[in-house]
Design a protein around this motif. Sequence first.
Motif, PDB file in Angstrom:
ATOM      1  N   ARG A 155      59.264  39.029  50.298  1.00  0.00           N
ATOM      2  CA  ARG A 155      59.494  38.642  51.950  1.00  0.00           C
ATOM      3  C   ARG A 155      58.425  38.946  52.535  1.00  0.00           C
ATOM      4  O   ARG A 155      58.145  38.495  53.698  1.00  0.00           O
ATOM      5  CB  ARG A 155      60.683  39.807  52.249  1.00  0.00           C
ATOM      6  CG  ARG A 155      61.869  39.486  51.760  1.00  0.00           C
ATOM      7  CD  ARG A 155      63.184  40.477  51.945  1.00  0.00           C
ATOM      8  NE  ARG A 155      63.332  40.532  53.264  1.00  0.00           N
ATOM      9  CZ  ARG A 155      64.256  39.718  53.942  1.00  0.00           C
ATOM     10  NH1 ARG A 155      64.985  38.745  53.336  1.00  0.00           N
ATOM     11  NH2 ARG A 155      64.372  39.946  55.242  1.00  0.00           N
ATOM     12  N   GLY A 156      57.422  39.911  52.079  1.00  0.00           N
ATOM     13  CA  GLY A 156      56.166  40.213  52.798  1.00  0.00           C
ATOM     14  C   GLY A 156      55.417  41.296  51.858  1.00  0.00           C
ATOM     15  O   GLY A 156      55.790  42.111  51.158  1.00  0.00           O
ATOM     16  N   GLY A 157      54.013  41.100  51.844  1.00  0.00           N
ATOM     17  CA  GLY A 157      53.148  41.952  51.084  1.00  0.00           C
ATOM     18  C   GLY A 157      52.406  40.976  50.025  1.00  0.00           C
ATOM     19  O   GLY A 157      52.292  39.731  50.265  1.00  0.00           O
ATOM     20  N   PHE A 158      51.967  41.716  49.042  1.00  0.00           N
ATOM     21  CA  PHE A 158      51.143  40.923  48.085  1.00  0.00           C
ATOM     22  C   PHE A 158      51.233  41.706  46.668  1.00  0.00           C
ATOM     23  O   PHE A 158      51.019  42.866  46.483  1.00  0.00           O
ATOM     24  CB  PHE A 158      49.548  40.944  48.517  1.00  0.00           C
ATOM     25  CG  PHE A 158      48.815  39.586  48.192  1.00  0.00           C
ATOM     26  CD1 PHE A 158      48.687  38.639  49.027  1.00  0.00           C
ATOM     27  CD2 PHE A 158      48.203  39.645  47.125  1.00  0.00           C
ATOM     28  CE1 PHE A 158      48.113  37.562  48.655  1.00  0.00           C
ATOM     29  CE2 PHE A 158      47.324  38.670  46.644  1.00  0.00           C
ATOM     30  CZ  PHE A 158      47.478  37.610  47.540  1.00  0.00           C
ATOM     31  N   PHE A 159      51.328  40.730  45.803  1.00  0.00           N
ATOM     32  CA  PHE A 159      51.515  41.336  44.179  1.00  0.00           C
ATOM     33  C   PHE A 159      50.288  40.618  43.361  1.00  0.00           C
ATOM     34  O   PHE A 159      50.093  39.353  43.609  1.00  0.00           O
ATOM     35  CB  PHE A 159      52.676  40.903  43.595  1.00  0.00           C
ATOM     36  CG  PHE A 159      53.894  41.676  44.160  1.00  0.00           C
ATOM     37  CD1 PHE A 159      54.398  42.747  43.502  1.00  0.00           C
ATOM     38  CD2 PHE A 159      54.555  41.447  45.448  1.00  0.00           C
ATOM     39  CE1 PHE A 159      55.408  43.601  44.125  1.00  0.00           C
ATOM     40  CE2 PHE A 159      55.304  42.312  46.049  1.00  0.00           C
ATOM     41  CZ  PHE A 159      55.995  43.392  45.100  1.00  0.00           C
ATOM     42  N   LYS A 160      50.135  41.277  42.152  1.00  0.00           N
ATOM     43  CA  LYS A 160      49.409  40.822  41.162  1.00  0.00           C
ATOM     44  C   LYS A 160      50.277  40.711  39.866  1.00  0.00           C
ATOM     45  O   LYS A 160      51.130  41.503  39.634  1.00  0.00           O
ATOM     46  CB  LYS A 160      48.262  41.275  40.829  1.00  0.00           C
ATOM     47  CG  LYS A 160      48.266  42.410  40.168  1.00  0.00           C
ATOM     48  CD  LYS A 160      46.821  43.063  39.551  1.00  0.00           C
ATOM     49  CE  LYS A 160      46.759  44.483  39.046  1.00  0.00           C
ATOM     50  NZ  LYS A 160      45.708  45.022  38.618  1.00  0.00           N
ATOM     51  N   THR A 161      50.331  39.591  39.079  1.00  0.00           N
ATOM     52  CA  THR A 161      51.040  40.108  37.787  1.00  0.00           C
ATOM     53  C   THR A 161      49.954  39.805  36.492  1.00  0.00           C
ATOM     54  O   THR A 161      48.908  39.100  36.895  1.00  0.00           O
ATOM     55  CB  THR A 161      52.139  38.721  37.330  1.00  0.00           C
ATOM     56  OG1 THR A 161      51.360  37.556  37.851  1.00  0.00           O
ATOM     57  CG2 THR A 161      53.330  38.897  38.317  1.00  0.00           C
ATOM     58  N   SER A 162      50.167  40.557  35.587  1.00  0.00           N
ATOM     59  CA  SER A 162      49.063  40.640  34.778  1.00  0.00           C
ATOM     60  C   SER A 162      49.821  40.811  33.158  1.00  0.00           C
ATOM     61  O   SER A 162      50.851  41.441  33.200  1.00  0.00           O
ATOM     62  CB  SER A 162      48.102  41.883  35.048  1.00  0.00           C
ATOM     63  OG  SER A 162      48.640  42.918  35.044  1.00  0.00           O
ATOM     64  N   VAL A 163      48.998  40.122  32.186  1.00  0.00           N
ATOM     65  CA  VAL A 163      49.630  40.578  30.934  1.00  0.00           C
ATOM     66  C   VAL A 163      48.277  41.270  30.172  1.00  0.00           C
ATOM     67  O   VAL A 163      47.365  41.219  30.412  1.00  0.00           O
ATOM     68  CB  VAL A 163      49.590  39.204  29.996  1.00  0.00           C
ATOM     69  CG1 VAL A 163      50.748  38.262  30.665  1.00  0.00           C
ATOM     70  CG2 VAL A 163      48.306  38.406  29.973  1.00  0.00           C
ATOM     71  N   LEU A 164      49.140  42.250  29.420  1.00  0.00           N
ATOM     72  CA  LEU A 164      48.347  43.231  28.694  1.00  0.00           C
ATOM     73  C   LEU A 164      48.003  42.896  27.229  1.00  0.00           C
ATOM     74  O   LEU A 164      48.997  42.357  26.471  1.00  0.00           O
ATOM     75  CB  LEU A 164      48.934  44.636  28.836  1.00  0.00           C
ATOM     76  CG  LEU A 164      47.924  45.853  28.906  1.00  0.00           C
ATOM     77  CD1 LEU A 164      47.283  45.684  30.157  1.00  0.00           C
ATOM     78  CD2 LEU A 164      48.856  47.051  28.880  1.00  0.00           C
TER      79      LEU A 164
END
Lengths: 241, 241
Positions: A66-75
Amino acid sequence: MKEDNILNQLKVVCSLCSLRELCLPIGFGPQELEQLDALAGSKKLVKRGEYLYRTGSPFSAIYAIRGGFFKTSVLHEDGREHVTGFHMMGDIMGLDAIGSGAHVCDAVALETSEICEIPFDRLSELSMCMPVLQQNLHRIMSREIAFDHEIMLMLGKMRAEERLAAFLLNLSQRFSARGYSAASFQLRMTREEIGSYLGLKLETVSRTFSKFQDEGLIAVQKKFIELKDANALKRLLGSLA
Amino acid sequence: MKEDNILNQLKVVCSLCSLRELCLPIGFGPQELEQLDALAGSKKLVKRGEYLYRTGSPFSAIYAIRGGFFKTSVLHEDGREHVTGFHMMGDIMGLDAIGSGAHVCDAVALETSEICEIPFDRLSELSMCMPVLQQNLHRIMSREIAFDHEIMLMLGKMRAEERLAAFLLNLSQRFSARGYSAASFQLRMTREEIGSYLGLKLETVSRTFSKFQDEGLIAVQKKFIELKDANALKRLLGSLA
DNA sequence: CGAACCCTTGAGTCGGTTCAAAGCAGGTGG
DNA sequence: CCACCTGCTTTGAACCGACTCAAGGGTTCG
């Protein structure tokens, strides 16, 4: 604390959500929206640096930002991480977990963010009797696959300058689609995270930003970016090497 | 010619298809399989070098591979192509086109292949009243997303040797899952196509194969590959540089 | 038999990495 | 309020892994 809990558990009502057009781009009539509210996900706050989910945690819901900012990452086993995506308002996260029943990447908030949790079993159920909802779900997943292929092309074939140009133009286009300026914006991620996403080292990202600035393509001040000559950036992309 | 036509238009009957477990991995009971036959896709032969679909061509169906081998690739404006995947029996192709209504990559047969064409609107329809079918579709798409993220990690973070090792192990694992030998197999693609997929030049692919052979990890004779020491290959992957 | 295509191998080059040093916020605690 | 972190960024210099260019050999197919 208690108020926080109450706030976070507020039901989401899709019919009143301003992000509908991003989240569910096509074809909902008024009565379908009403049905949709039965999805009744809950709102949740995720503070900067917190994980929305982690690799291996059980999958039960997908998340609309809805608002904001994310990152997705694989390890990777040895501890290196690769950033697989940056996600902003209206994006859906967690679709890659449906197949295995557990999350296959980490999702971290890069700034304090608000998400809408959509229980996947309820979504599945509802989409059984709502063709347009099913259609939207398919489209969203399909687009993610197609977009990932673009990134594969970028990682496999482009040089550093082209990657950065593609990255900036993509961000610009997404901000613009959300009603923000296409020409100037704040980066939410570090140079290292950009580098990880683009398959470059942070020093290379920094150097390339400086080069773009020297050439008058952009203006950089820490995390604030201004695109001075978007067409030149696009031209950079047009001719690989 | 006429017989060909007849052959190619034979309806596919999922309940009799030996690829069911690959195509539709979970949960179909006998009566559901019967329903599934209503999908009634048609079989089609695609000869070596022919296109199953091209970028921009209208999307109407997804394709299950009954036998043979395909590559998919995206084309950049300047003419360069990037191979986004190699596909073998039991794989589903074309899911990336749902979102836009047109195909977003080219699919070329690397050997004469037989595919099963599944009209997407009929699939959507049927999955509305067949939860297990819908579930399968979601899983398949989700897994493609998750797999693409693995490839992004590979393209973004791995060195040439690691990419080749990952590539060979992935092929081995997929052949093995289809009942073929995990230890030796025929490559269906050229060094250049492997390179394009892995973000390397064909010379680098060739050199790295030679290096692996010198080290006793594999045996290479043109397109025939034998994995001599799969564990050593896995170890290569365990420690990213 | 020639042409086209694919693969291998060598030598030199270069883009991006690595290593290193220094500057610049923003935040914390004395 | 200042001193001191700590985390992020910039820039320089040396290095290296993969690319480029080039030559030669093997297969297949007309």
